[in-house]
Enzyme design. Structure first.
Site, PDB file in Angstrom:
ATOM      1  N   GLU A  37      -5.184   2.528  -3.438  1.00  0.00           N
ATOM      2  CA  GLU A  37      -3.209   2.523  -3.919  1.00  0.00           C
ATOM      3  C   GLU A  37      -2.992   0.802  -3.073  1.00  0.00           C
ATOM      4  O   GLU A  37      -1.462   1.394  -2.967  1.00  0.00           O
ATOM      5  CB  GLU A  37      -2.501   3.528  -3.017  1.00  0.00           C
ATOM      6  N   ASP A  66      -2.157   9.277 -10.354  1.00  0.00           N
ATOM      7  CA  ASP A  66      -2.151   8.008 -11.464  1.00  0.00           C
ATOM      8  C   ASP A  66      -0.940   7.852 -11.536  1.00  0.00           C
ATOM      9  O   ASP A  66      -0.541   6.884 -11.466  1.00  0.00           O
ATOM     10  CB  ASP A  66      -2.910   8.773 -12.380  1.00  0.00           C
ATOM     11  N   HIS A 104      -4.921  14.326  -8.828  1.00  0.00           N
ATOM     12  CA  HIS A 104      -5.641  13.362  -9.079  1.00  0.00           C
ATOM     13  C   HIS A 104      -4.241  13.191  -9.731  1.00  0.00           C
ATOM     14  O   HIS A 104      -3.923  11.573 -10.517  1.00  0.00           O
ATOM     15  CB  HIS A 104      -6.817  12.845  -9.598  1.00  0.00           C
ATOM     16  N   ASN A 151      -2.747  12.909  -3.987  1.00  0.00           N
ATOM     17  CA  ASN A 151      -4.057  13.262  -4.701  1.00  0.00           C
ATOM     18  C   ASN A 151      -4.247  14.868  -4.030  1.00  0.00           C
ATOM     19  O   ASN A 151      -4.673  15.744  -4.907  1.00  0.00           O
ATOM     20  CB  ASN A 151      -5.075  12.602  -4.291  1.00  0.00           C
ATOM     21  N   ASP A 178       0.507  -1.216   0.377  1.00  0.00           N
ATOM     22  CA  ASP A 178       0.283   0.031   0.450  1.00  0.00           C
ATOM     23  C   ASP A 178       1.226   1.011  -0.118  1.00  0.00           C
ATOM     24  O   ASP A 178       1.851   1.138   0.577  1.00  0.00           O
ATOM     25  CB  ASP A 178      -1.350   0.155   1.358  1.00  0.00           C
TER      26      ASP A 178
END
Length: 304
Positions: free
Chosen positions: A225, A199, A195, A190, A182
Protein backbone atom coordinates in the site's frame (compact mmCIF):
# COMPACT_ATOMS: atom_id res chain seq x y z
CA UNK A 1 5.48 27.38 -14.48
CA UNK A 2 6.59 24.88 -11.85
CA UNK A 3 5.21 24.23 -8.41
CA UNK A 4 6.34 26.70 -5.80
CA UNK A 5 5.32 28.27 -2.54
CA UNK A 6 3.54 31.18 -4.26
CA UNK A 7 1.83 29.16 -6.99
CA UNK A 8 -1.92 28.38 -7.00
CA UNK A 9 -2.19 24.75 -8.03
CA UNK A 10 -4.78 23.83 -10.69
CA UNK A 11 -6.48 20.65 -9.52
CA UNK A 12 -8.97 18.95 -11.84
CA UNK A 13 -11.50 16.25 -10.97
CA UNK A 14 -9.20 13.30 -10.15
CA UNK A 15 -11.50 10.72 -11.73
CA UNK A 16 -11.66 12.47 -15.12
CA UNK A 17 -8.02 12.07 -16.10
CA UNK A 18 -5.92 9.08 -16.99
CA UNK A 19 -2.60 8.09 -15.50
CA UNK A 20 0.14 10.32 -17.01
CA UNK A 21 2.52 7.37 -16.95
CA UNK A 22 0.51 5.54 -19.62
CA UNK A 23 1.21 6.18 -23.30
CA UNK A 24 -1.28 6.36 -26.12
CA UNK A 25 -1.68 3.16 -28.14
CA UNK A 26 -0.03 3.33 -31.53
CA UNK A 27 -1.77 2.44 -34.79
CA UNK A 28 -0.37 -0.66 -36.47
CA UNK A 29 -1.36 -2.35 -39.72
CA UNK A 30 -3.53 -5.46 -39.48
CA UNK A 31 -1.71 -8.75 -39.06
CA UNK A 32 -2.74 -12.38 -39.27
CA UNK A 33 -1.55 -13.42 -35.79
CA UNK A 34 -4.53 -14.59 -33.65
CA UNK A 35 -5.90 -12.38 -30.91
CA UNK A 36 -4.70 -13.25 -27.42
CA UNK A 37 -4.98 -12.34 -23.76
CA UNK A 38 -1.99 -11.68 -21.50
CA UNK A 39 -2.02 -12.09 -17.75
CA UNK A 40 -0.74 -8.88 -16.17
CA UNK A 41 -1.67 -9.35 -12.50
CA UNK A 42 -2.51 -12.08 -10.01
CA UNK A 43 -0.53 -15.00 -11.42
CA UNK A 44 2.27 -15.79 -13.87
CA UNK A 45 2.87 -12.37 -15.40
CA UNK A 46 3.16 -12.36 -19.16
CA UNK A 47 1.29 -15.64 -19.64
CA UNK A 48 -0.13 -15.51 -23.16
CA UNK A 49 -3.12 -17.48 -24.41
CA UNK A 50 -3.98 -17.26 -28.09
CA UNK A 51 -7.68 -17.20 -28.87
CA UNK A 52 -7.58 -19.78 -31.63
CA UNK A 53 -10.56 -21.86 -30.43
CA UNK A 54 -14.24 -20.96 -30.33
CA UNK A 55 -14.19 -20.60 -26.53
CA UNK A 56 -11.79 -20.49 -23.59
CA UNK A 57 -12.69 -20.44 -19.91
CA UNK A 58 -11.02 -18.80 -16.92
CA UNK A 59 -11.38 -20.20 -13.41
CA UNK A 60 -9.80 -21.74 -10.35
CA UNK A 61 -10.27 -25.39 -11.44
CA UNK A 62 -7.63 -27.07 -13.57
CA UNK A 63 -10.25 -28.01 -16.16
CA UNK A 64 -10.33 -24.39 -17.37
CA UNK A 65 -8.33 -23.20 -20.37
CA UNK A 66 -6.70 -20.71 -17.99
CA UNK A 67 -6.44 -21.97 -14.41
CA UNK A 68 -5.90 -19.22 -11.83
CA UNK A 69 -5.33 -20.66 -8.31
CA UNK A 70 -6.69 -17.67 -6.39
CA UNK A 71 -9.51 -17.86 -3.84
CA UNK A 72 -11.04 -14.68 -5.30
CA UNK A 73 -11.49 -16.50 -8.63
CA UNK A 74 -14.48 -18.85 -8.94
CA UNK A 75 -14.11 -22.45 -10.10
CA UNK A 76 -15.54 -21.45 -13.49
CA UNK A 77 -15.35 -17.68 -13.52
CA UNK A 78 -15.67 -16.37 -17.09
CA UNK A 79 -15.46 -17.37 -20.71
CA UNK A 80 -14.14 -15.65 -23.82
CA UNK A 81 -15.76 -16.69 -27.07
CA UNK A 82 -15.94 -15.70 -30.71
CA UNK A 83 -19.18 -14.45 -32.26
CA UNK A 84 -19.81 -12.48 -35.46
CA UNK A 85 -16.06 -12.14 -36.05
CA UNK A 86 -15.53 -10.50 -32.63
CA UNK A 87 -14.36 -11.78 -29.28
CA UNK A 88 -16.68 -11.43 -26.30
CA UNK A 89 -16.33 -12.06 -22.57
CA UNK A 90 -19.12 -13.40 -20.37
CA UNK A 91 -19.29 -13.95 -16.63
CA UNK A 92 -20.21 -17.50 -15.55
CA UNK A 93 -22.15 -16.52 -12.40
CA UNK A 94 -18.91 -16.02 -10.50
CA UNK A 95 -18.87 -14.90 -6.88
CA UNK A 96 -16.85 -11.74 -7.42
CA UNK A 97 -17.92 -10.84 -10.94
CA UNK A 98 -16.06 -10.17 -14.17
CA UNK A 99 -15.11 -6.63 -15.16
CA UNK A 100 -13.94 -5.00 -18.39
CA UNK A 101 -12.08 -1.75 -17.76
CA UNK A 102 -13.61 -1.73 -14.24
CA UNK A 103 -17.18 -1.99 -15.54
CA UNK A 104 -19.01 -5.14 -14.44
CA UNK A 105 -19.94 -7.58 -17.20
CA UNK A 106 -23.72 -8.18 -17.08
CA UNK A 107 -23.97 -10.21 -20.28
CA UNK A 108 -21.83 -11.11 -23.31
CA UNK A 109 -19.57 -8.08 -23.78
CA UNK A 110 -17.54 -7.41 -26.96
CA UNK A 111 -13.82 -6.83 -26.48
CA UNK A 112 -11.63 -4.26 -28.17
CA UNK A 113 -7.87 -4.05 -28.37
CA UNK A 114 -6.30 -3.05 -25.05
CA UNK A 115 -9.28 -3.92 -22.83
CA UNK A 116 -8.47 -5.02 -19.28
CA UNK A 117 -10.43 -8.06 -18.07
CA UNK A 118 -10.58 -8.55 -14.30
CA UNK A 119 -11.63 -11.90 -12.84
CA UNK A 120 -11.41 -11.73 -9.06
CA UNK A 121 -7.80 -10.93 -8.23
CA UNK A 122 -6.49 -11.70 -11.73
CA UNK A 123 -6.18 -9.17 -14.55
CA UNK A 124 -5.76 -9.94 -18.25
CA UNK A 125 -5.19 -7.68 -21.23
CA UNK A 126 -6.92 -8.40 -24.53
CA UNK A 127 -4.89 -7.85 -27.69
CA UNK A 128 -7.01 -8.19 -30.77
CA UNK A 129 -6.07 -5.57 -33.32
CA UNK A 130 -3.09 -4.54 -35.41
CA UNK A 131 0.19 -6.41 -35.27
CA UNK A 132 -0.58 -8.71 -32.34
CA UNK A 133 2.97 -10.03 -32.13
CA UNK A 134 4.45 -6.53 -31.87
CA UNK A 135 1.83 -5.46 -29.35
CA UNK A 136 2.50 -8.56 -27.27
CA UNK A 137 6.22 -7.78 -27.01
CA UNK A 138 5.38 -4.16 -26.23
CA UNK A 139 3.13 -5.34 -23.41
CA UNK A 140 5.85 -7.62 -22.03
CA UNK A 141 8.15 -4.59 -21.86
CA UNK A 142 5.41 -2.62 -20.09
CA UNK A 143 5.14 -5.38 -17.50
CA UNK A 144 8.76 -4.76 -16.50
CA UNK A 145 8.04 -1.13 -15.60
CA UNK A 146 4.31 -1.08 -14.75
CA UNK A 147 2.31 -2.26 -11.75
CA UNK A 148 -0.31 -4.63 -13.17
CA UNK A 149 -3.05 -3.70 -10.68
CA UNK A 150 -2.93 0.09 -10.66
CA UNK A 151 -1.34 0.59 -14.11
CA UNK A 152 1.15 3.11 -12.76
CA UNK A 153 4.94 2.77 -12.57
CA UNK A 154 6.39 -0.04 -10.47
CA UNK A 155 9.28 0.08 -8.00
CA UNK A 156 11.89 -0.77 -10.63
CA UNK A 157 10.85 2.11 -12.87
CA UNK A 158 10.63 4.44 -9.86
CA UNK A 159 14.24 3.68 -8.87
CA UNK A 160 15.54 4.20 -12.40
CA UNK A 161 13.57 7.44 -12.84
CA UNK A 162 14.60 8.89 -9.47
CA UNK A 163 18.26 8.06 -10.05
CA UNK A 164 18.20 9.98 -13.34
CA UNK A 165 16.42 12.94 -11.74
CA UNK A 166 18.90 13.08 -8.86
CA UNK A 167 21.77 13.31 -11.36
CA UNK A 168 19.96 15.97 -13.40
CA UNK A 169 19.04 18.06 -10.35
CA UNK A 170 22.63 17.93 -9.05
CA UNK A 171 24.08 18.84 -12.46
CA UNK A 172 21.79 21.83 -13.02
CA UNK A 173 21.36 22.86 -9.35
CA UNK A 174 17.60 22.48 -9.61
CA UNK A 175 15.13 21.46 -6.83
CA UNK A 176 13.84 17.91 -6.63
CA UNK A 177 11.27 16.68 -4.12
CA UNK A 178 10.18 13.17 -3.17
CA UNK A 179 6.89 12.10 -1.61
CA UNK A 180 6.30 8.73 0.08
CA UNK A 181 2.65 7.86 0.77
CA UNK A 182 1.14 4.95 2.69
CA UNK A 183 -2.51 3.95 3.26
CA UNK A 184 -3.43 4.08 6.93
CA UNK A 185 -4.66 0.84 8.55
CA UNK A 186 -4.78 -0.88 5.18
CA UNK A 187 -4.64 -4.33 6.79
CA UNK A 188 -8.01 -3.58 8.38
CA UNK A 189 -9.51 -2.96 4.93
CA UNK A 190 -8.28 -6.35 3.70
CA UNK A 191 -9.32 -8.15 6.89
CA UNK A 192 -12.80 -6.62 7.14
CA UNK A 193 -13.76 -6.26 3.48
CA UNK A 194 -11.50 -8.67 1.60
CA UNK A 195 -8.56 -8.31 -0.73
CA UNK A 196 -10.68 -7.32 -3.72
CA UNK A 197 -11.94 -4.31 -1.77
CA UNK A 198 -8.33 -3.53 -0.89
CA UNK A 199 -7.42 -3.69 -4.58
CA UNK A 200 -10.22 -1.25 -5.42
CA UNK A 201 -8.95 1.16 -2.78
CA UNK A 202 -5.41 1.00 -4.17
CA UNK A 203 -6.65 1.60 -7.72
CA UNK A 204 -8.81 4.49 -6.55
CA UNK A 205 -5.93 6.14 -4.70
CA UNK A 206 -3.67 5.69 -7.72
CA UNK A 207 -6.28 7.40 -9.92
CA UNK A 208 -6.69 10.33 -7.50
CA UNK A 209 -2.96 10.95 -7.21
CA UNK A 210 -2.28 10.33 -10.91
CA UNK A 211 -4.69 13.13 -11.81
CA UNK A 212 -2.43 15.57 -9.94
CA UNK A 213 0.85 14.34 -11.43
CA UNK A 214 2.29 16.16 -14.42
CA UNK A 215 3.85 14.55 -17.46
CA UNK A 216 7.43 15.15 -16.30
CA UNK A 217 6.70 13.76 -12.81
CA UNK A 218 6.25 10.14 -11.76
CA UNK A 219 3.79 8.24 -9.58
CA UNK A 220 4.79 4.71 -8.65
CA UNK A 221 3.57 1.87 -6.49
CA UNK A 222 6.54 0.75 -4.44
CA UNK A 223 4.90 -2.33 -2.94
CA UNK A 224 1.79 -3.19 -0.96
CA UNK A 225 0.00 0.00 0.00
CA UNK A 226 2.99 2.34 -0.42
CA UNK A 227 3.29 4.85 -3.25
CA UNK A 228 5.94 7.37 -4.25
CA UNK A 229 5.79 10.59 -6.26
CA UNK A 230 8.89 12.19 -7.79
CA UNK A 231 8.50 15.96 -8.31
CA UNK A 232 11.29 17.49 -10.44
CA UNK A 233 11.71 21.27 -10.39
CA UNK A 234 9.63 21.45 -7.22
CA UNK A 235 10.84 23.06 -3.99
CA UNK A 236 9.64 21.84 -0.62
CA UNK A 237 6.89 24.48 -0.36
CA UNK A 238 5.26 23.31 -3.60
CA UNK A 239 5.72 19.65 -2.68
CA UNK A 240 4.06 20.20 0.71
CA UNK A 241 1.13 21.94 -0.99
CA UNK A 242 0.84 18.96 -3.35
CA UNK A 243 0.86 16.50 -0.42
CA UNK A 244 -1.82 18.30 1.52
CA UNK A 245 -4.03 18.52 -1.53
CA UNK A 246 -3.92 14.78 -2.28
CA UNK A 247 -4.24 13.92 1.42
CA UNK A 248 -7.49 15.93 1.54
CA UNK A 249 -8.77 14.47 -1.73
CA UNK A 250 -8.22 10.92 -0.46
CA UNK A 251 -9.72 11.67 2.96
CA UNK A 252 -12.89 12.93 1.25
CA UNK A 253 -13.10 10.16 -1.35
CA UNK A 254 -15.35 7.11 -1.09
CA UNK A 255 -14.54 3.69 -2.52
CA UNK A 256 -17.36 1.31 -3.41
CA UNK A 257 -17.44 -2.27 -2.09
CA UNK A 258 -20.52 -4.26 -3.09
CA UNK A 259 -22.90 -1.44 -2.25
CA UNK A 260 -20.95 -0.29 0.81
CA UNK A 261 -18.70 2.75 0.81
CA UNK A 262 -15.21 2.63 2.22
CA UNK A 263 -13.19 5.60 3.38
CA UNK A 264 -9.47 5.64 4.06
CA UNK A 265 -6.77 8.13 4.90
CA UNK A 266 -3.10 8.31 4.02
CA UNK A 267 0.09 9.43 5.71
CA UNK A 268 2.81 11.20 3.75
CA UNK A 269 6.47 12.05 4.11
CA UNK A 270 8.04 14.66 1.84
CA UNK A 271 11.57 15.96 1.52
CA UNK A 272 13.73 17.76 -1.00
CA UNK A 273 17.13 16.71 -2.29
CA UNK A 274 20.24 17.97 -0.51
CA UNK A 275 23.85 18.01 -1.77
CA UNK A 276 25.39 14.54 -1.75
CA UNK A 277 22.07 12.70 -1.77
CA UNK A 278 22.03 9.24 -3.30
CA UNK A 279 18.98 7.21 -4.27
CA UNK A 280 19.21 5.31 -0.97
CA UNK A 281 19.65 8.36 1.27
CA UNK A 282 16.89 10.32 -0.45
CA UNK A 283 14.35 7.49 -0.18
CA UNK A 284 15.40 6.66 3.38
CA UNK A 285 14.79 10.25 4.50
CA UNK A 286 11.35 10.42 2.86
CA UNK A 287 10.45 7.03 4.37
CA UNK A 288 11.51 8.20 7.83
CA UNK A 289 9.22 11.23 7.51
CA UNK A 290 6.37 8.98 6.36
CA UNK A 291 6.70 6.82 9.47
CA UNK A 292 6.98 9.93 11.61
CA UNK A 293 3.57 10.98 10.20
CA UNK A 294 2.17 7.58 11.12
CA UNK A 295 3.66 7.79 14.60
CA UNK A 296 2.11 11.22 15.17
CA UNK A 297 -1.42 9.96 14.51
CA UNK A 298 -1.70 9.28 10.75
CA UNK A 299 -3.69 11.22 8.14
CA UNK A 300 -1.02 13.91 8.03
CA UNK A 301 2.07 15.07 6.17
CA UNK A 302 5.52 15.36 7.70
CA UNK A 303 8.04 17.47 5.78
CA UNK A 304 11.70 18.35 6.12
Amino acid sequence: MRRGSAREYDFADPMMKTTPFLTNPRKIEAHSTPACIIQIYGGPLGRRVELTTQEITIGRDDINSIAVPLQTVSRRHARIFSKDARHHVEDLESTNGTFVNDVEVLGPTPLKNGDLIKCGGAVFKFIGGGDVEALYHEEIHRLTITDGLTQIANKRHFSEFLEREIARAARHLRPLSLVMLDVDHFKNVNDQHGHLAGDRVLCGIAAIVAAQVRSDELLARCGGEEFAVVLPETPIEGALQFCERIRTLIENATFADDGETLRVTVSLGVTTMIPGDTLASFVERADALLYKAKGEGRNRTCAE
